[in-house]
Motif scaffolding. Structure first.
Motif, mmCIF file in Angstrom:
data_model
loop_
_atom_site.group_PDB
_atom_site.id
_atom_site.type_symbol
_atom_site.label_atom_id
_atom_site.label_comp_id
_atom_site.label_asym_id
_atom_site.label_seq_id
_atom_site.Cartn_x
_atom_site.Cartn_y
_atom_site.Cartn_z
ATOM 1 N N SER A 151 31.267 -55.855 -44.135
ATOM 2 C CA SER A 151 30.705 -57.463 -44.703
ATOM 3 C C SER A 151 32.063 -57.011 -46.080
ATOM 4 O O SER A 151 32.339 -58.361 -45.873
ATOM 5 C CB SER A 151 29.144 -57.260 -45.110
ATOM 6 O OG SER A 151 28.898 -55.886 -46.289
ATOM 7 N N VAL A 152 32.101 -56.568 -46.817
ATOM 8 C CA VAL A 152 33.296 -56.499 -47.607
ATOM 9 C C VAL A 152 34.928 -56.640 -46.958
ATOM 10 O O VAL A 152 35.266 -58.033 -47.722
ATOM 11 C CB VAL A 152 32.772 -55.836 -48.495
ATOM 12 C CG1 VAL A 152 33.866 -55.368 -49.429
ATOM 13 C CG2 VAL A 152 31.486 -55.304 -49.819
ATOM 14 N N ASN A 153 34.763 -55.855 -46.227
ATOM 15 C CA ASN A 153 36.411 -55.297 -46.383
ATOM 16 C C ASN A 153 36.319 -56.798 -45.008
ATOM 17 O O ASN A 153 37.540 -57.179 -45.118
ATOM 18 C CB ASN A 153 36.131 -54.150 -45.662
ATOM 19 C CG ASN A 153 36.265 -52.783 -46.209
ATOM 20 O OD1 ASN A 153 36.343 -53.378 -47.319
ATOM 21 N ND2 ASN A 153 36.659 -51.796 -45.734
ATOM 22 N N MET A 154 35.863 -56.872 -44.195
ATOM 23 C CA MET A 154 36.340 -57.306 -43.130
ATOM 24 C C MET A 154 35.560 -58.574 -42.918
ATOM 25 O O MET A 154 36.713 -60.132 -43.028
ATOM 26 C CB MET A 154 35.507 -57.302 -41.671
ATOM 27 C CG MET A 154 36.508 -55.960 -41.445
ATOM 28 S SD MET A 154 35.781 -55.140 -40.148
ATOM 29 C CE MET A 154 37.764 -55.620 -39.064
ATOM 30 N N GLU A 155 34.221 -59.194 -43.154
ATOM 31 C CA GLU A 155 34.253 -60.531 -43.250
ATOM 32 C C GLU A 155 34.074 -61.310 -44.558
ATOM 33 O O GLU A 155 34.412 -62.472 -44.446
ATOM 34 C CB GLU A 155 32.143 -60.750 -42.794
ATOM 35 C CG GLU A 155 31.766 -60.252 -41.689
ATOM 36 C CD GLU A 155 30.317 -60.220 -41.945
ATOM 37 O OE1 GLU A 155 29.901 -60.276 -40.236
ATOM 38 O OE2 GLU A 155 29.711 -60.347 -42.946
ATOM 39 N N GLN A 156 34.101 -60.387 -44.959
ATOM 40 C CA GLN A 156 34.651 -61.681 -47.151
ATOM 41 C C GLN A 156 35.883 -61.776 -47.203
ATOM 42 O O GLN A 156 36.443 -63.254 -47.067
ATOM 43 C CB GLN A 156 34.532 -60.794 -48.191
ATOM 44 C CG GLN A 156 33.193 -60.547 -48.604
ATOM 45 C CD GLN A 156 32.380 -60.051 -49.856
ATOM 46 O OE1 GLN A 156 33.932 -59.794 -51.082
ATOM 47 N NE2 GLN A 156 30.978 -60.549 -49.842
ATOM 48 N N ALA A 157 36.841 -60.593 -46.164
ATOM 49 C CA ALA A 157 38.455 -61.174 -45.939
ATOM 50 C C ALA A 157 38.363 -62.584 -45.198
ATOM 51 O O ALA A 157 39.415 -63.168 -45.024
ATOM 52 C CB ALA A 157 39.043 -59.615 -45.733
ATOM 53 N N LEU A 158 38.379 -62.069 -44.396
ATOM 54 C CA LEU A 158 38.014 -63.542 -43.097
ATOM 55 C C LEU A 158 37.693 -65.230 -43.154
ATOM 56 O O LEU A 158 37.774 -65.653 -43.055
ATOM 57 C CB LEU A 158 37.196 -62.743 -41.533
ATOM 58 C CG LEU A 158 38.694 -61.704 -41.104
ATOM 59 C CD1 LEU A 158 37.896 -61.574 -40.100
ATOM 60 C CD2 LEU A 158 39.561 -62.394 -40.495
ATOM 61 N N GLY A 159 36.477 -64.726 -44.619
ATOM 62 C CA GLY A 159 35.683 -65.228 -44.624
ATOM 63 C C GLY A 159 35.162 -66.167 -43.334
ATOM 64 O O GLY A 159 34.745 -67.269 -43.486
ATOM 65 N N ALA A 160 34.350 -65.572 -42.347
ATOM 66 C CA ALA A 160 33.827 -65.762 -41.414
ATOM 67 C C ALA A 160 32.425 -64.774 -41.125
ATOM 68 O O ALA A 160 33.464 -63.422 -41.429
ATOM 69 C CB ALA A 160 34.310 -65.997 -40.070
#
Length: 81
Positions: free
Chosen positions: A39-48
């Motif tokens: 959730s922090v490293n990937m989803e927030q960085a991608l915005g999706a």
């Protein structure tokens, strides 16, 4: 946006339904830590959103399928190098 090989490997292992606990164990992470990396490293960085979390595990959204293809290719290339 930068993901390390650990992020990509964890994502690849956990992208199947009910696989996050097993992926966390294989990565020597607590389940909460593995979920946070998503959730922090990937989803927030991608915005999706990548994974729909539910009682039966996770279900990948369409952006996850695309990321999974890239993650597999990158991890395959890294293992050859």
């Amino acid at each position: 946006m930068r993901f390390d090989l650990s992020d990509l490997s964890l994502f690849r292992m956990s992208s199947k339904p009910a696989a996050l606990p097993e992926a966390a164990e294989r990565a020597h992470l607590a389940l909460a830590a593995a979920s946070t990396r998503h959730s922090v490293n990937m989803e927030q960085a991608l915005g999706a959103a990548l994974l729909l979390r539910g009682g039966q595990g996770v279900t990948p959204y369409q952006p996850a399928a695309t990321l999974l293809q890239h993650a597999r290719a990158i991890l395959r290339q890294a293992s050859v190098a």
